[in-house]
Enzyme design. Sequence first.
Site, PDB file in Angstrom:
ATOM      1  N   ILE A 468     -24.299  28.986   5.807  1.00 35.02           N
ATOM      2  CA  ILE A 468     -25.485  29.018   4.956  1.00 35.02           C
ATOM      3  C   ILE A 468     -26.756  28.802   5.772  1.00 35.02           C
ATOM      4  O   ILE A 468     -27.816  28.508   5.229  1.00 35.02           O
ATOM      5  CB  ILE A 468     -25.365  28.000   3.796  1.00 35.02           C
ATOM      6  CG1 ILE A 468     -25.221  26.554   4.291  1.00 35.02           C
ATOM      7  CG2 ILE A 468     -24.175  28.337   2.935  1.00 35.02           C
ATOM      8  CD1 ILE A 468     -25.080  25.539   3.155  1.00 35.02           C
ATOM      9  N   LYS A 704     -17.567  14.403  11.842  1.00 37.47           N
ATOM     10  CA  LYS A 704     -17.789  13.947  10.462  1.00 37.47           C
ATOM     11  C   LYS A 704     -18.633  14.889   9.601  1.00 37.47           C
ATOM     12  O   LYS A 704     -18.727  14.691   8.402  1.00 37.47           O
ATOM     13  CB  LYS A 704     -18.468  12.573  10.480  1.00 37.47           C
ATOM     14  CG  LYS A 704     -17.558  11.446  10.964  1.00 37.47           C
ATOM     15  CD  LYS A 704     -18.230  10.103  10.788  1.00 37.47           C
ATOM     16  CE  LYS A 704     -17.265   8.961  11.091  1.00 37.47           C
ATOM     17  NZ  LYS A 704     -17.931   7.647  10.965  1.00 37.47           N
ATOM     18  N   GLY A 707     -24.213  18.171   7.339  1.00 35.85           N
ATOM     19  CA  GLY A 707     -25.016  18.931   6.378  1.00 35.85           C
ATOM     20  C   GLY A 707     -25.926  18.091   5.510  1.00 35.85           C
ATOM     21  O   GLY A 707     -27.021  18.511   5.149  1.00 35.85           O
ATOM     22  N   GLU A 708     -25.481  16.901   5.138  1.00 31.81           N
ATOM     23  CA  GLU A 708     -26.257  16.141   4.164  1.00 31.81           C
ATOM     24  C   GLU A 708     -26.865  14.844   4.713  1.00 31.81           C
ATOM     25  O   GLU A 708     -27.925  14.428   4.255  1.00 31.81           O
ATOM     26  CB  GLU A 708     -25.390  15.776   2.937  1.00 31.81           C
ATOM     27  CG  GLU A 708     -24.087  16.493   2.849  1.00 31.81           C
ATOM     28  CD  GLU A 708     -23.943  17.433   1.645  1.00 31.81           C
ATOM     29  OE1 GLU A 708     -22.955  18.157   1.622  1.00 31.81           O
ATOM     30  OE2 GLU A 708     -24.778  17.434   0.747  1.00 31.81           O
TER      31      GLU A 708
HETATM   32 MO1  MOS Z   1     -23.837  20.997  -0.435  1.00 33.55          MO
HETATM   33  S1  MOS Z   1     -24.951  20.238  -1.988  1.00 33.55           S
HETATM   34  O1  MOS Z   1     -22.301  20.385  -0.875  1.00 33.55           O
HETATM   35  O2  MOS Z   1     -23.915  22.675  -0.474  1.00 33.55           O
END
Ligand code: MOS
Length: 745
Positions: A468, A704, A707-708
């Site tokens: 993404i 780990k 992304g977040e």
């Molecule tokens: Mo993320 S909110 O799990 O794409």
Amino acid sequence: MKTDYIGKPTSRVDGALKVTGTAKYAAEFSADGLTYGYVVSSTIAQGTIKKIDLEEALNLKGVLQIFTHENVSGLAWFDRSYKDEDAVAGSPFRPLYDKKIRYSMQPIALVVAETFELARYAASIIKVEYTTESHISDLKENIPNSFKAPKGKVGFKPPVSRGDAKEAFENAPVKIASEYIHSAEHHNPMEIYATTVVMEPDGKLTVYDKTQGVSNCQAYISKIFGLSAKEVRVMSPFMGGGFGSGLRPQYQLFLAVLASLELKRSVKVSLTRQQMFSFGHRPASVQQMALSASPDGTLQSIAHTAYGETSMFEDYTEVVVNWSGLVYQCENVEQKYDLVKLNTYTPLDMRAPGAASGFHAIESAMDELAYALKMDPLALRLKNYAERDQNDKKPFSSKALRACYAEGAAKFGWDKRSIEPRSMREGNNLIGWGMATGSWDAMQMKATANAVLTADGKLTVGSGTSDIGTGTYTIMTQIAAETLGLPIENVTFKLGDTLLPEAPLEGGSWTATSVGSAVQSVCTTIKEQVFKLAKKVKNSPFANADLKEVNFDNGEISLKLNPSKTLSITDVMKQSGKVSIEEEATTMPNPIHMLEYSFNSHSAVFVEVKVDEDLGTVVVSRVVSAIAAGKILNPKTARSQILGAVVWGISMALEEDSVVDNNFGRFINHNLSEYHVAVNKDINDIEVIFVEEKDDVINPLGIKGLGEIGLVGVAGAVANAVFHATGHRVYNLPITMDKVLGLSE
Ligand code: MOS
């Protein structure tokens, strides 16, 4: 040359494709005789469609069909028990299902025409009459009708309490209680949602969709339209940002496939930027925090209640409050999470769902408590450092949060902070320094990858995951190249295609771990196969050697003890008469480790703001984000991940706000001129630190996911810095100048 790529700052393997415009996105695919769909959105939030007059639009030459609830009955529709991979409790929204309107901007018709412009014009002359009913859109006002959040969503854990937080709070000498409010926010990726359905000559469908999960979309389409998996191929090779908005199949996918099957034509449906506000958002929330401590700062109680909005048809859940019981050592914890039904679309996971809003409240409350204690905010965190996960009563597989605090504070110069609010100034600017903690789950899911090594020494690895914009193509290529010891340019990674082996949704920060493990596993199997062949070739230097005794490097196998004894992989293939070696591997998290450990990434964020004393404008002048997330596969793409997340955190703290006009139950700033996001001018110094964190338990790669975690904590740190600068705490995000000046709340 060493072909070690894991841990090296590798540039994106798809970078050239992207910057030259060669990478194709869902709306950029074409087909012979392509037709174009345009969606008509409802203008009311609750009621029914009384009449929908299509006549004038249908009479336009080149308009092929207009689909509405009146002419799509008779579809196979859903198996009612079917839930997409990211579904929540309730009944999924079905576009054009009946005349009922459940939220504003609900899709009510699809016009299909020979050109996009014609479809758009035809849509504009459709006349819709509604029977309007009163809607519910104000979260706070409707809290009396809240109910306990149900289970039903993968990964959702109901909150748990321990000890007696009420009594401890009553008896504690130092305490604070406050309420935090978040309005809805929208993902707003650059790329608009779109689907191009190509009707192949044999009647099969090739679907180019913007999605974070091709197999999720394939299953969805198959169920609705009664098709077999062989009849629907879903592809999503590139994605211009997702942030969670592509975790569930979006309605343009359904509409495009419907039209294609009915018209026996290829169809493209692309939403507008306005319609990007019509299919899921970070939910508005109200959070109540109560903390108490003894005079030395030891936490006596934590109480965290959150109310989140959800739709009339589904109960969206995310983990908002459980972080309170996880991140600090405390015996008395009360956690509650309730939902309120509104006339809105079902909220949707948005980067660090639950944690981004939850940590803003927790970390702001910890900051308030620090001032009540006259204690340094970082010292308060260290005083209550959780060595174990008290929610689940388990040790962490690893937790280098102390190092995040130490390295972040040192880089920032935290020790030079004066503790009093309004005590630092630079001309007309009040200077504030704030910090916050963050955490996210480090999850692994089942994933499968395949790999083909050909006689020319080229390796192609594939898995039906997506990229993404995070760098999936690049890190998977690195893992594959290093595992088999091939130069990286000899390795190609494929993704975003249902013809590839199945991978989980790209979400939850689990892709690097999940797909990375499968890629490592399948390449290890190929390596074993190659070595078996190598042992058998004529005069093999490895005839009596074990796999452990050789190196695979730069396309060659060599004896560790006698590196001059080598055979190239291409030689082995040639001498064995092999055209190719093909393997597939599936990996899963270690079930015993899952029971025994908690897996989390952590962060410490330090922020400096400059607040204009007269105007109330806030500039974030410096950020240091220190991250503990296991082994870092690629410091370059990893840094970009965290940079992007910090930018978002600044945006969340100061700008992002999907404003609901309660008169209409509608998001009224549904465009990028009125929905503000941080731009270049808003961003100054951002420093990213990855602290050393070795984790032998979590997975063989020791990673780990990133992304977040970079977003969690940022909004809290900014809010705390604004308080330190001004002495005025803004509880309601975003922190706009009117609120800073105390002119509104
Ligand atoms: Mo993320 S909110 O799990 O794409």
